[in-house]
Every structure is written in C-alpha cells, then in structure tokens.
Design a protein around this motif. Sequence first.
Motif, short mmCIF file in Angstrom:
data_model
loop_
_atom_site.label_atom_id
_atom_site.label_comp_id
_atom_site.label_asym_id
_atom_site.label_seq_id
_atom_site.Cartn_x
_atom_site.Cartn_y
_atom_site.Cartn_z
N LEU A 1 36.69 10.23 17.02
CA LEU A 1 36.24 10.17 15.63
C LEU A 1 35.62 8.80 15.41
O LEU A 1 36.28 7.78 15.60
N ALA A 2 34.34 8.77 15.01
CA ALA A 2 33.65 7.50 14.81
C ALA A 2 33.06 7.46 13.41
O ALA A 2 32.43 8.43 12.97
N GLY A 3 33.27 6.37 12.72
CA GLY A 3 32.72 6.22 11.38
C GLY A 3 32.69 4.76 10.98
O GLY A 3 33.43 3.93 11.53
N ALA A 4 31.83 4.44 10.02
CA ALA A 4 31.71 3.06 9.58
C ALA A 4 32.97 2.58 8.88
O ALA A 4 33.28 1.39 8.86
N ARG A 5 33.73 3.52 8.28
CA ARG A 5 34.97 3.16 7.59
C ARG A 5 36.16 3.66 8.41
O ARG A 5 36.42 4.86 8.48
N PRO A 6 36.90 2.76 9.05
CA PRO A 6 38.06 3.18 9.85
C PRO A 6 39.08 3.97 9.04
O PRO A 6 39.78 4.82 9.60
N ALA A 7 39.16 3.70 7.73
CA ALA A 7 40.14 4.41 6.90
C ALA A 7 39.87 5.90 6.87
O ALA A 7 40.80 6.71 6.77
N ASP A 8 38.59 6.31 6.96
CA ASP A 8 38.26 7.74 6.94
C ASP A 8 38.87 8.44 8.15
O ASP A 8 39.49 9.52 8.02
N ALA A 9 38.71 7.84 9.33
CA ALA A 9 39.27 8.44 10.55
C ALA A 9 40.79 8.43 10.50
O ALA A 9 41.45 9.39 10.94
N ALA A 10 41.38 7.35 9.97
CA ALA A 10 42.84 7.28 9.87
C ALA A 10 43.38 8.37 8.96
O ALA A 10 44.43 8.97 9.24
N GLU A 11 42.67 8.67 7.88
CA GLU A 11 43.11 9.75 6.97
C GLU A 11 43.04 11.10 7.65
O GLU A 11 43.91 11.96 7.45
N VAL A 12 42.00 11.31 8.48
CA VAL A 12 41.90 12.57 9.23
C VAL A 12 43.09 12.72 10.17
O VAL A 12 43.72 13.78 10.26
N ILE A 13 43.42 11.63 10.88
CA ILE A 13 44.55 11.66 11.81
C ILE A 13 45.85 11.94 11.06
O ILE A 13 46.70 12.71 11.53
N ASP A 14 46.03 11.34 9.90
CA ASP A 14 47.23 11.59 9.11
C ASP A 14 47.34 13.06 8.72
O ASP A 14 48.43 13.66 8.76
N ARG A 15 46.22 13.65 8.34
CA ARG A 15 46.26 15.07 7.95
C ARG A 15 46.53 15.97 9.15
O ARG A 15 47.29 16.93 9.06
N LEU A 16 45.92 15.64 10.29
CA LEU A 16 46.16 16.44 11.50
C LEU A 16 47.60 16.29 11.99
O LEU A 16 48.13 17.20 12.64
N GLY A 17 48.21 15.16 11.70
CA GLY A 17 49.60 14.94 12.11
C GLY A 17 50.61 15.33 11.04
O GLY A 17 51.80 15.11 11.20
N ARG A 18 50.13 15.87 9.91
CA ARG A 18 50.95 16.28 8.78
C ARG A 18 51.76 15.12 8.21
O ARG A 18 52.97 15.17 8.07
N TYR A 19 51.06 14.09 7.87
CA TYR A 19 51.64 13.00 7.11
C TYR A 19 51.01 13.03 5.73
O TYR A 19 49.85 12.68 5.56
N GLY A 20 51.80 13.48 4.75
CA GLY A 20 51.28 13.62 3.40
C GLY A 20 50.62 14.98 3.20
O GLY A 20 50.65 15.86 4.08
N PRO A 21 50.02 15.22 2.03
CA PRO A 21 49.38 16.50 1.73
C PRO A 21 48.27 16.82 2.74
O PRO A 21 47.48 15.94 3.09
N THR A 22 48.21 18.03 3.19
CA THR A 22 47.21 18.41 4.17
C THR A 22 46.91 19.90 4.11
O THR A 22 47.79 20.70 3.79
#
Length: 521
Positions: free
Chosen positions: A314-335
């Motif tokens: 996952l590549a993006g100018a904002r690292p937070a975007d990729a981190a949020e995707v990983i959190d959702r795929l790992g079921r951390y928080g609403p997903t």
Amino acid sequence: MPWLISQAVDHGLAARDRGTLIGWSAVVLVVGAASAGLGIMRHRSMTKLRLAAALQTADLVMTHATRLGSALPRRVTAGEVVTIGISDVWTIGRAMNVGGVGVAATLAISVVATILFRTSPKLALVVLIGVPVLAFFVGPLLHRSQKAGLGYREQQGELNARLVDVLGGLRILNGLGGKQTHLSRYDRQSARLRDQGYRVGGPSSWIGALGDGLPVVFLAVVVWLAARLAASGELTVGQLIAVYGYTAMLVIPVNVLIFCSFDVTRGLVAARRVVDFLRLPCDDLSGAPGPDRPAVLHDPASGVTAEPGRLTALAGARPADAAEVIDRLGRYGPTDATWGGRPLTEIAQPEIRARILVAEPGADLFAGRLRDVVAGRDDPDDDRVHAAITTAVAHDVASDLARPIEWSGRNISGGQRQRVRLARAVHADPEMLLAAEPTSAVDAHTESAIAERLTAARRGRGTVVATTSPVLLDRADVVHYLVDGRVAATGTHRELLDSCPGYHALVTRVFGEDEGEGDDR
C-alpha cells in the motif's frame, strides 16, 4: 462525654459529694479510653476503606485495559491511563470517606441536636439552622471547584500524555536535537496547567478556610446563647459546660462534612474519567469461526484487496491512510472489511488475532532476553529465533540470544528496535501479516536485504506492507496506490511507474530522499 462531665459537675462537684464525683470521673476515664480505642479502629477502618476502593478501581482499570489489548492506544492516550492509575484511583478512594466518617458526622450532628433539644429547644434550633447555613456558603464553592476541576483534569491527562511520549522517544529526540523544542512545548503546556490549577485552588482555598472558620463562628454563637441562658437561670453550670462540650464536639463533624463534600466533588471528577475509560468498548470475543483455509481480505472503504500467498503493498502520500486500511483489515475499531467474503465483525476475535497479525511500527517491546522478546508468546526455539532474526537482518542485535532487552528496547537504537519488531512478527508466522512501514528506520542496504529475505520467508503466506520504499514496492506482487484513503490505481510497481504519474512522483520523491541516507537511523 460532655453529658458525663455535666453529671460530675452537678451531682458531684456542686453538691460536694466526693464519692459521686469519683464515680462519675471514673466513668469519664473509661469512656475516654473507649473513645481512644474507637478512634484507632476508625482510622484503621477508613484507611482500609480508602485503599480497598482505590485498589478495586485500579483493578477494574487494569482489567479493562487488558481486555482492550492492542486497541488501547487507538482509543486513549498513555498519559490518560497513567493519570487514571496514579491520581484518579486515589482521589476516588479518598472520596469514600463520605461512606464512613461522613455518615458518622451526620449521625453525630443528629445525636447532638437531640440531646440539646432535651436541654434547651432554643439551642437545638440554632444547631439545626446552622448546618444548612454552612451548606449555603460552601455549596456554590463546591460547584465552582468541580467545574474548574474538570478542565484541570483534562489538561492533566494531556500533559501526562506528552510526558510519556517524550520519555519514550528521548533517545531519538537526543539524536535529532529535538529535546529543547519538546521541552519548550512541555513548559508551555505545564504553565497552562498551573494556571488552571490556580483556578481550581481558588474555591478550594475558600472551602478550607470556611471549613476551619465557620464551625468556630458557629461554636461562638451557641456558647454565647448558652451563657445567656445560664445567667438567666434556665441552665445549670453543669448543663452550660455540657452545651459547650456538645458544641465544641460539633465543630469536628461539621468540619468533616465540609471536607467530605470537597473530597466527593474531586472524586466525582476523577470517577467521570474512570467511567469514561471503562465505557470504551471491548471487542466481542464471540463470533463464528473464520474461513477454513487462507482467504482474501477486502476493505470496501478503500477498495484494497489482499490475497493469501501474495505480497501486497500500500503506497500513498499520507502514511495515515495506509495505517487506517491496515487497522480495518486487522479489525481494530469499526470496520466493514471482509475475510473470505464474510464480514470480519462476525468472526470470533481470538481467531482473527491468531491468524491475522498487525505489526505496528511503534509496538512495545517487553523487557527480557532477546530470544524471549522475539519468540513472544511462543516457547523460544533458538533455530526459529535465528531464522526470524536473519529475515529481519538484525544480526547486530543478535550476537547473543541471551542479550537483555530493556522495556521498550531503550538500550538499542531505533533501527534495531524496528528490526526486532519485524523479527518478532516473522517468528509468529501468521497466515496474514499486516505491517506498517517495516523498514522506515533502516538504511538502503539493510532495507534491500530485508525486502529480499522477507519475500522468501513469507512465500506462500499473505503479507501486506504499507510503504513508499521503492525497494519493497518492487518486490510486491501487487501495489495499491492510495489517494485520500482510496485505491486510485493497482498494478505492479513497474506498471504503476509507467502508467500513473501520481505514483511515479511519489516514488521518485521518496527515492530521492532515500539516496541521501546512510547509516541505520
């Protein structure tokens, strides 16, 4: 006690009856000794009550923090947890005084008022009116104190969060020369907290002054009135002494009630923060079993798909975007993410944690021997630990597997900590590994070696990495280019370089920055 003294005065001293005087004096001595013993027991009981309340609250907080697990730092700052565990629980324990000495003080006032009514209804009326008058003066101050205390407590949690962050990153700040900047920020925030503390201290100081001063004024009024009644013959000398004794003793429970009210006010502020923490939702451990074989992870919110057996980047100018995707795929928080076509929220959390591992860049390292740190919850196997360390290119850390690692890896460098975390994730060998920026703190040569070895070690397993490193991106089977948290383009690294200008600009910029880097940071 005042009643006993009045009997000794009226029936022994005034009547010049030595035997009666000695008898009542003996009773006074016995009751005094009993009161001293009860005072010791009261102090012990109240200390136990305060400690029990504080420690039970701390136990609830710790239990809930454990249930939240790795979701905890995503929902509350470390500084807030520290403030709750160190300050709030003891404030709540102190507020429990109202359940002991507070109730006793109320009972004492009622008993004294009843006795005074039998002696003089006028004096009893003064007592019954005086207590509400004290409450009238103190009540608004308690409200102001509570209101100011809420703001103070919130800023206190924020300041402690900054302190924890600075202490955790002190070595890095030292290397970057950022200590003075963070010190200045801490000083400014500390000054704001101090000013807020003055606003809390204003009404608190008035409460203290009134708590000590008003009961004395109250005592003076009652004694003055009793003296006039004694002068007019309505009270005997013994009764006058008894009234003085009752009123002097009354100062203590009135003072106790005022300070109990203050403690309860502060306790309510602390309790609200604790209750807010305890209301943080835990993941539901129940649910259906997961897919019976490795399956596709999909995040509808971003459009990211991670297939088993493939390295997805996952590549993006904002690292937070990729981190949020990983959190959702790992079921951390609403997903809304799915696993094998089924919503992750319907699958039992323990199975998700056992098969899908989210490796965070700032994950804590527990203190212990290196082999135990890398092995995690598994029994250490030196060959397997060595293999994981080799994959993470952490040989400079692993010259001795018995090497002690301090809490949070404080005795190793930032790049070494990152590679130890990666070795721990590789050692766990999950079905799907989700890693955010796993090589951000290493030099280009080490990064190239990690990319090659990680690809080989994870062959046949699913891996998702959030990165802008061209070395890792070139090794990926598929790359998702994220813009504003959504997939803007998908393909291999080289395909996207040719077909997507935004991706080309991102990678070229990052590559240009990486070229100037040398040693492990």
